[in-house]
Design a protein around this motif. Structure first.
Motif, PDB file in Angstrom:
ATOM      1  N   ASP A  40       0.840  -1.199   0.000  1.00 41.92           N
ATOM      2  CA  ASP A  40       0.000   0.000   0.000  1.00 41.92           C
ATOM      3  C   ASP A  40       0.878   1.253   0.000  1.00 41.92           C
ATOM      4  O   ASP A  40       2.100   1.187   0.157  1.00 41.92           O
ATOM      5  N   PHE A  41       0.253   2.387  -0.152  1.00 42.49           N
ATOM      6  CA  PHE A  41       0.930   3.693  -0.219  1.00 42.49           C
ATOM      7  C   PHE A  41       1.887   3.909   0.946  1.00 42.49           C
ATOM      8  O   PHE A  41       2.962   4.474   0.778  1.00 42.49           O
ATOM      9  N   ASP A  42       1.473   3.466   2.133  1.00 39.72           N
ATOM     10  CA  ASP A  42       2.265   3.744   3.338  1.00 39.72           C
ATOM     11  C   ASP A  42       3.084   2.539   3.800  1.00 39.72           C
ATOM     12  O   ASP A  42       3.520   2.493   4.946  1.00 39.72           O
ATOM     13  N   GLU A  43       3.269   1.569   2.897  1.00 41.54           N
ATOM     14  CA  GLU A  43       4.097   0.407   3.233  1.00 41.54           C
ATOM     15  C   GLU A  43       5.403   0.459   2.451  1.00 41.54           C
ATOM     16  O   GLU A  43       5.445   0.953   1.326  1.00 41.54           O
ATOM     17  N   ASP A  44       6.452  -0.100   3.045  1.00 40.61           N
ATOM     18  CA  ASP A  44       7.715  -0.297   2.345  1.00 40.61           C
ATOM     19  C   ASP A  44       8.386  -1.525   2.957  1.00 40.61           C
ATOM     20  O   ASP A  44       7.794  -2.198   3.817  1.00 40.61           O
ATOM     21  N   VAL A  46      10.668  -1.762   5.120  1.00 45.00           N
ATOM     22  CA  VAL A  46      10.853  -1.634   6.563  1.00 45.00           C
ATOM     23  C   VAL A  46       9.551  -1.919   7.318  1.00 45.00           C
ATOM     24  O   VAL A  46       9.532  -2.683   8.282  1.00 45.00           O
ATOM     25  N   THR A  47       8.445  -1.351   6.869  1.00 45.00           N
ATOM     26  CA  THR A  47       7.181  -1.588   7.595  1.00 45.00           C
ATOM     27  C   THR A  47       6.765  -3.058   7.480  1.00 45.00           C
ATOM     28  O   THR A  47       6.238  -3.629   8.437  1.00 45.00           O
ATOM     29  N   VAL A  50       8.800  -5.129   9.838  1.00 44.47           N
ATOM     30  CA  VAL A  50       8.308  -4.962  11.206  1.00 44.47           C
ATOM     31  C   VAL A  50       7.045  -5.814  11.422  1.00 44.47           C
ATOM     32  O   VAL A  50       6.876  -6.452  12.463  1.00 44.47           O
ATOM     33  N   GLU A  51       6.170  -5.860  10.417  1.00 47.09           N
ATOM     34  CA  GLU A  51       4.951  -6.688  10.520  1.00 47.09           C
ATOM     35  C   GLU A  51       5.302  -8.152  10.798  1.00 47.09           C
ATOM     36  O   GLU A  51       4.701  -8.790  11.659  1.00 47.09           O
ATOM     37  N   PRO A  76      14.029   1.675   1.933  1.00 45.87           N
ATOM     38  CA  PRO A  76      13.557   3.001   1.514  1.00 45.87           C
ATOM     39  C   PRO A  76      14.658   4.038   1.291  1.00 45.87           C
ATOM     40  O   PRO A  76      14.464   4.949   0.504  1.00 45.87           O
ATOM     41  N   TYR A  77      15.796   3.928   1.977  1.00 39.88           N
ATOM     42  CA  TYR A  77      16.900   4.855   1.731  1.00 39.88           C
ATOM     43  C   TYR A  77      18.046   4.093   1.062  1.00 39.88           C
ATOM     44  O   TYR A  77      18.341   2.961   1.445  1.00 39.88           O
ATOM     45  N   THR A  85      15.818   1.386  12.354  1.00 40.61           N
ATOM     46  CA  THR A  85      14.378   1.663  12.324  1.00 40.61           C
ATOM     47  C   THR A  85      13.618   0.432  12.802  1.00 40.61           C
ATOM     48  O   THR A  85      12.716   0.511  13.649  1.00 40.61           O
ATOM     49  N   ALA A  89      11.457  -0.083  16.250  1.00 40.63           N
ATOM     50  CA  ALA A  89      10.033  -0.424  16.169  1.00 40.63           C
ATOM     51  C   ALA A  89       9.727  -1.721  16.908  1.00 40.63           C
ATOM     52  O   ALA A  89       8.643  -1.890  17.461  1.00 40.63           O
ATOM     53  N   LEU A 330      -0.122   3.749  -7.236  1.00 36.41           N
ATOM     54  CA  LEU A 330       0.834   3.296  -6.225  1.00 36.41           C
ATOM     55  C   LEU A 330       2.240   3.194  -6.805  1.00 36.41           C
ATOM     56  O   LEU A 330       3.222   3.549  -6.162  1.00 36.41           O
ATOM     57  N   LEU A 337       4.499  12.438  -4.660  1.00 42.14           N
ATOM     58  CA  LEU A 337       4.991  12.989  -3.380  1.00 42.14           C
ATOM     59  C   LEU A 337       5.628  14.367  -3.586  1.00 42.14           C
ATOM     60  O   LEU A 337       6.313  14.560  -4.577  1.00 42.14           O
TER      61      LEU A 337
END
Ligand SMILES: [Zn+2]
Lengths: 337, 139
Positions: A40-44, A46-47, A50-51, A76-77, A85, A89, A330, A337
């Motif tokens: 999704d838009f707010d996933e990468d 790293v997220t 973490v999940e 992401p970087y 990160t 988390a 997406l 952005l």
């Protein structure tokens, strides 16, 4: 290098794009998927890591984690530690020994091997996180297969659990196959499928044979075999050529439902197998990185792994279908952005 | 009405934004989240112990943010998703917090719906990705 897997978990994003959407948008789908998972838009990466990580850390104590190996080709970087990160988390100790791997999809198996090596014989645990959401230009055939997913493994020294038995590795030069130029975010290749397919089959085939020879095994000694999945037919045909049956391969074949998940291209299938394996089962899992190199790892199940309440099946069934326009937005979010 | 939060300010809030670290008041025992200097419940407690919240809670109310209603740092997200729900959640430990809902059901959030916190990108500013929590329906 002894060690064992004691827990594993998976994460697949909620959004799915079907083969039919590609047909509507482009007249064809270049990948043999039925659907694929889309971050999704707010996933990468790293997220998603973490999940998956949170699920295994509900099973083992985060304070006991001494090693963190993070694998992804889509962090992401381009420069900045991602392990920090993830550690913040997840509430991991700051004293954790962390490594980040990700210049090819082989980083998944590289992370497993690195974590086993870094753990040494220490009475502690290692957390391996693999997460990826690779992308190519929306107009490219390459993009049709690209999916998204994450997996997490907890490793420990000593015997029991799912014991590591040995590995084989190879690396060689292969030009023009799946690459991302520095500064770019999208995957390219030279567009000759037989050429790239050949490198995959030759390299993965060679490391699997190396491993069998090293351990004095035959293909039939394995209950489950998980080969890296960047394409469904390619994986199935290599399995057959190596002498594995569809019964050995079936449980670990996830590609058609999530797509090419980069560093999770074999680890997701490995998790599917670990969720159902019984004591005594042997598992072979292989990794592949373009450009190119392969790895094959052998495990024997002494006791089943610890599993979170939601297994891979749950994540595969929890979904919402999006249309191609939504997917395109997406894919183009950097421009929004 | 963008709410600019400087990088150093965001950095200080990493434990609460990344893993929901709150403060339990040693006077009245209630959990303050986000952390406060003086307990917001008993009004006197200033001695706290850190505690990590479960992230689980119940939707107390919600609203839908559509296209033009989104603050500038969320404009691209709103443009991409069309709209997104924002929920006021009562955490199991007591505090009420506002955040976005992800993976909402087709029919939208419901009051009383059980949710859990998940780690997501909140927005990006000055090239710095701001991570934090959002809520997802529990199943
Ligand atoms: Zn108080």
């Amino acid at each position: 290098m002894a060690g064992r897997i004691i827990a594993c978990a998976t994460y697949v994003p909620f959004l799915r794009l079907t083969r039919a959407e590609y047909r509507k948008a482009w007249g064809r789908c270049a990948a043999d998927i039925s659907e694929k998972a889309v971050a999704d838009f707010d996933e990468d990466a790293v997220t998603m890591a973490v999940e998956a990580g949170r699920q295994v850390l509900a099973l083992v104590d985060a304070a006991g984690v001494r090693v963190l190996a993070l694998a992804s080709t889509t962090l992401p970087y381009a420069e900045k530690m991602a392990a920090g990160t993830v550690a913040a988390a997840l509430g991991l100790p700051e004293k954790v020994t962390s490594v980040e791997l990700g210049t090819s999809a082989r980083a998944g198996t590289e992370a497993l091997l690195s974590a086993l090596a870094l753990l040494g014989g220490e009475e502690a645990t290692a957390l391996v996180l693999a997460a990826d959401c690779p992308a190519a230009g929306p107009g490219e055939d390459l993009d049709h297969a690209l999916g998204a997913a994450a997996c997490a493994f907890v490793l420990a020294a000593g015997s029991g659990g799912v014991e590591f038995e040995g590995a084989a590795s190879r690396v060689t030069e292969r030009l023009g196959e799946r690459f991302v130029p520095r500064g770019a975010v999208r995957i390219r290749d030279v567009g000759v499928r037989t050429y790239t397919g050949e490198a995959y089959a030759a390299t993965v085939g060679a490391v699997v044979r190396d491993l069998l020879e090293r351990l004095g095994r035959r293909p039939g000694d394995y209950r489950y075999v998980v080969l890296p999945q960047f394409d469904g037919r390619q994986t199935a045909s290599l399995g057959r050529r190596l002498g594995f049956t569809s019964e050995q391969m079936e449980a670990g074949l996830i590609f058609a439902r999530v797509g090419d998940t980069g560093v999770c291209a074999s680890l997701l299938g490995f998790c599917a197998v670990l969720e159902q394996a019984s004591p005594g089962d042997r598992i072979l899992v292989a990794g592949y990185g373009s450009g190119c190199g392969g790895q094959a790892l052998s495990f024997v199940v002494r006791e089943p792994v610890l599993r979170p309440p939601h297994g891979l099946h749950y994540w595969l069934e929890r979904k919402r279908y999006i249309d191609y326009l939504h997917y395109l937005k997406l894919r183009l979010k950097e421009q929004l952005l | 009405m963008g709410a600019h939060i400087s990088v150093p300010m965001y950095q200080r809030a990493v434990p609460q934004r990344y893993r929901l670290v709150g403060l339990r008041c040693r006077n009245c025992g209630r959990v303050n989240f986000p952390p406060k200097g003086v307990c917001r419940y008993c009004g006197v407690g200033a001695d706290f112990e850190e505690c990590r919240l479960s992230g689980r809670g119940t939707v107390h109310s919600w609203t839908l943010i559509a296209g033009a209603g989104a603050p500038p740092e969320f404009a691209a997200e709103a443009a991409c998703k069309g709209s997104y729900p924002v929920v006021l959640v009562e955490l199991d430990e007591g505090p009420r917090i506002i955040a976005q809902m992800v993976d909402p059901p087709e029919e939208g959030p419901r009051i009383g719906m059980r949710v859990e916190a998940v780690f997501r990108r909140i927005y990006e500013e000055e090239g710095v990705i701001r991570y934090g929590f959002k809520f997802r329906p529990m199943t």
